[in-house]
Design a protein around this motif. Sequence first.
Motif, mmCIF file in Angstrom:
data_model
loop_
_atom_site.group_PDB
_atom_site.id
_atom_site.type_symbol
_atom_site.label_atom_id
_atom_site.label_comp_id
_atom_site.label_asym_id
_atom_site.label_seq_id
_atom_site.Cartn_x
_atom_site.Cartn_y
_atom_site.Cartn_z
ATOM 1 N N LEU A 70 0.844 -1.188 0.000
ATOM 2 C CA LEU A 70 0.000 0.000 0.000
ATOM 3 C C LEU A 70 0.881 1.241 0.000
ATOM 4 N N ASP A 71 0.584 2.199 -0.876
ATOM 5 C CA ASP A 71 1.391 3.410 -1.032
ATOM 6 C C ASP A 71 0.621 4.604 -0.469
ATOM 7 N N CYS A 72 1.193 5.268 0.544
ATOM 8 C CA CYS A 72 0.516 6.426 1.141
ATOM 9 C C CYS A 72 1.309 7.718 0.932
ATOM 10 N N ARG A 73 2.120 7.769 -0.109
ATOM 11 C CA ARG A 73 2.962 8.951 -0.340
ATOM 12 C C ARG A 73 2.174 10.180 -0.775
ATOM 13 N N PHE A 74 0.899 10.033 -1.110
ATOM 14 C CA PHE A 74 0.098 11.186 -1.506
ATOM 15 C C PHE A 74 -0.390 11.994 -0.304
ATOM 16 N N PRO B 236 1.888 10.714 18.975
ATOM 17 C CA PRO B 236 0.501 11.188 18.818
ATOM 18 C C PRO B 236 0.374 12.421 17.934
ATOM 19 N N ASP B 237 1.330 13.360 18.029
ATOM 20 C CA ASP B 237 1.250 14.577 17.218
ATOM 21 C C ASP B 237 1.354 14.263 15.728
ATOM 22 N N VAL B 238 2.213 13.321 15.384
ATOM 23 C CA VAL B 238 2.364 12.935 13.979
ATOM 24 C C VAL B 238 1.105 12.232 13.482
ATOM 25 N N ARG B 239 0.556 11.349 14.288
ATOM 26 C CA ARG B 239 -0.647 10.631 13.868
ATOM 27 C C ARG B 239 -1.819 11.600 13.701
ATOM 28 N N ARG B 240 -1.919 12.578 14.586
ATOM 29 C CA ARG B 240 -2.986 13.567 14.451
ATOM 30 C C ARG B 240 -2.821 14.361 13.159
ATOM 31 N N PHE B 241 -1.588 14.714 12.816
ATOM 32 C CA PHE B 241 -1.332 15.462 11.590
ATOM 33 C C PHE B 241 -1.708 14.649 10.350
ATOM 34 N N VAL B 242 -1.293 13.390 10.317
ATOM 35 C CA VAL B 242 -1.542 12.536 9.143
ATOM 36 C C VAL B 242 -3.029 12.356 8.891
ATOM 37 N N PHE B 243 -3.802 12.232 9.967
ATOM 38 C CA PHE B 243 -5.225 11.939 9.803
ATOM 39 C C PHE B 243 -6.123 13.154 10.061
ATOM 40 N N ALA B 244 -5.496 14.338 10.120
ATOM 41 C CA ALA B 244 -6.288 15.541 10.333
ATOM 42 C C ALA B 244 -7.044 15.934 9.069
ATOM 43 N N GLU B 245 -6.429 15.723 7.925
ATOM 44 C CA GLU B 245 -7.047 16.083 6.652
ATOM 45 C C GLU B 245 -8.012 14.988 6.204
ATOM 46 N N ARG C 46 -8.094 10.521 6.626
ATOM 47 C CA ARG C 46 -9.210 9.805 7.260
ATOM 48 C C ARG C 46 -9.910 8.891 6.253
ATOM 49 N N GLU C 47 -10.073 9.369 5.016
ATOM 50 C CA GLU C 47 -10.752 8.553 4.008
ATOM 51 C C GLU C 47 -9.918 7.329 3.649
ATOM 52 N N LEU C 48 -8.597 7.511 3.523
ATOM 53 C CA LEU C 48 -7.733 6.370 3.229
ATOM 54 C C LEU C 48 -7.850 5.318 4.326
ATOM 55 N N LEU C 49 -7.808 5.746 5.571
ATOM 56 C CA LEU C 49 -7.905 4.811 6.685
ATOM 57 C C LEU C 49 -9.244 4.068 6.658
ATOM 58 N N THR C 50 -10.314 4.782 6.375
ATOM 59 C CA THR C 50 -11.631 4.146 6.307
ATOM 60 C C THR C 50 -11.684 3.108 5.203
ATOM 61 N N ARG C 51 -11.157 3.463 4.033
ATOM 62 C CA ARG C 51 -11.195 2.536 2.893
ATOM 63 C C ARG C 51 -10.315 1.310 3.138
ATOM 64 N N LEU C 52 -9.177 1.499 3.769
ATOM 65 C CA LEU C 52 -8.308 0.353 4.057
ATOM 66 C C LEU C 52 -8.927 -0.566 5.099
#
Length: 300
Positions: free
Chosen positions: A198-202, A220-229, A233-239
């Motif tokens: 799985l490629d998440c470079r976008f 936690p700060d990095v995880r919040r940043f990655v999934f803030a947009e 969140r949509e990528l995580l839901t689809r996966l």
Amino acid sequence: MAGESPSAPGPEETGRLRLIIITGLSGAGKSYAIKCFEDMGYYCVDNLPATLIPTFAELCVHSTRRIRRIALGVDVRAGEYLKPIAEVLTQLRSRGYATEVLFLEASEETLVRRYHETRRRHPLSATLLEGIRAERELLAQLRELADQVIDTTHITVHQLKQTLVELYGEQEPRLGLHVALVSFGYKYGIPYDADLVLDCRFLPNPFFVDGLKTLDGRAPDVRRFVFAEGEGRELLTRLRELLGYLLPRYQREGKAHLTIAVGCTGGRHRSVALVEELREFVEGQGFPVGVTHRDVDREG
């Protein structure tokens, strides 16, 4: 039925030898069935002359390896040695061995098609149809003696394997699918043992954000940043939806180990954060999971 024990122990529970004779028409799946029995832990031998089976069984029973499950392939290649099979079965059972005969067959048209696909010659005749019909006649007595007859005309090899596991596999529950989640950086190469990549470079890269560059995706700060947009969140839901669909089906198919590799540029931020989120989801689905952050400690 009256007089029967409702929970009679199986042959392996009593220490008895379980011996399965696998036979049937050439092209019906006997060779594949033997491989399935090997996967189930049986000691397998193909094309053993029938007259040698009782001696072989005795050797297994008294071996230091304590062999308790045997699967033997028997077919028309045995020639004259096939004739005393009924007497051999009686002899085996009189010695207390739990002996069963599995007979595989298929329709004439299916056997012809399979032979044409493999370009093999029939063991009895250069003329395919004559060989199939002669073999069916020679094996008629053995088919009558069979405890299980499986027609493979309309089933896949996966369905055949599932049937064999249900009939002859271990009674205790099998170990389920184990999932390995691996984060990695594309700049260091894709993991060679990955089943899914799985490629998440976008996704937005924390590497370019002050205060996050020196951290990694477990923070936690990095995880919040990655999934803030919305995209994160949509990528995580689809996966999650994808894995919720795939994992039970991989397990049903008998797959024991699945490696899912998630990559970003350097393997420190986005891929790590995503793997940590997927770990929680996979565990919640009841699958054992292991996590490796392959490149999280690399510099640059």
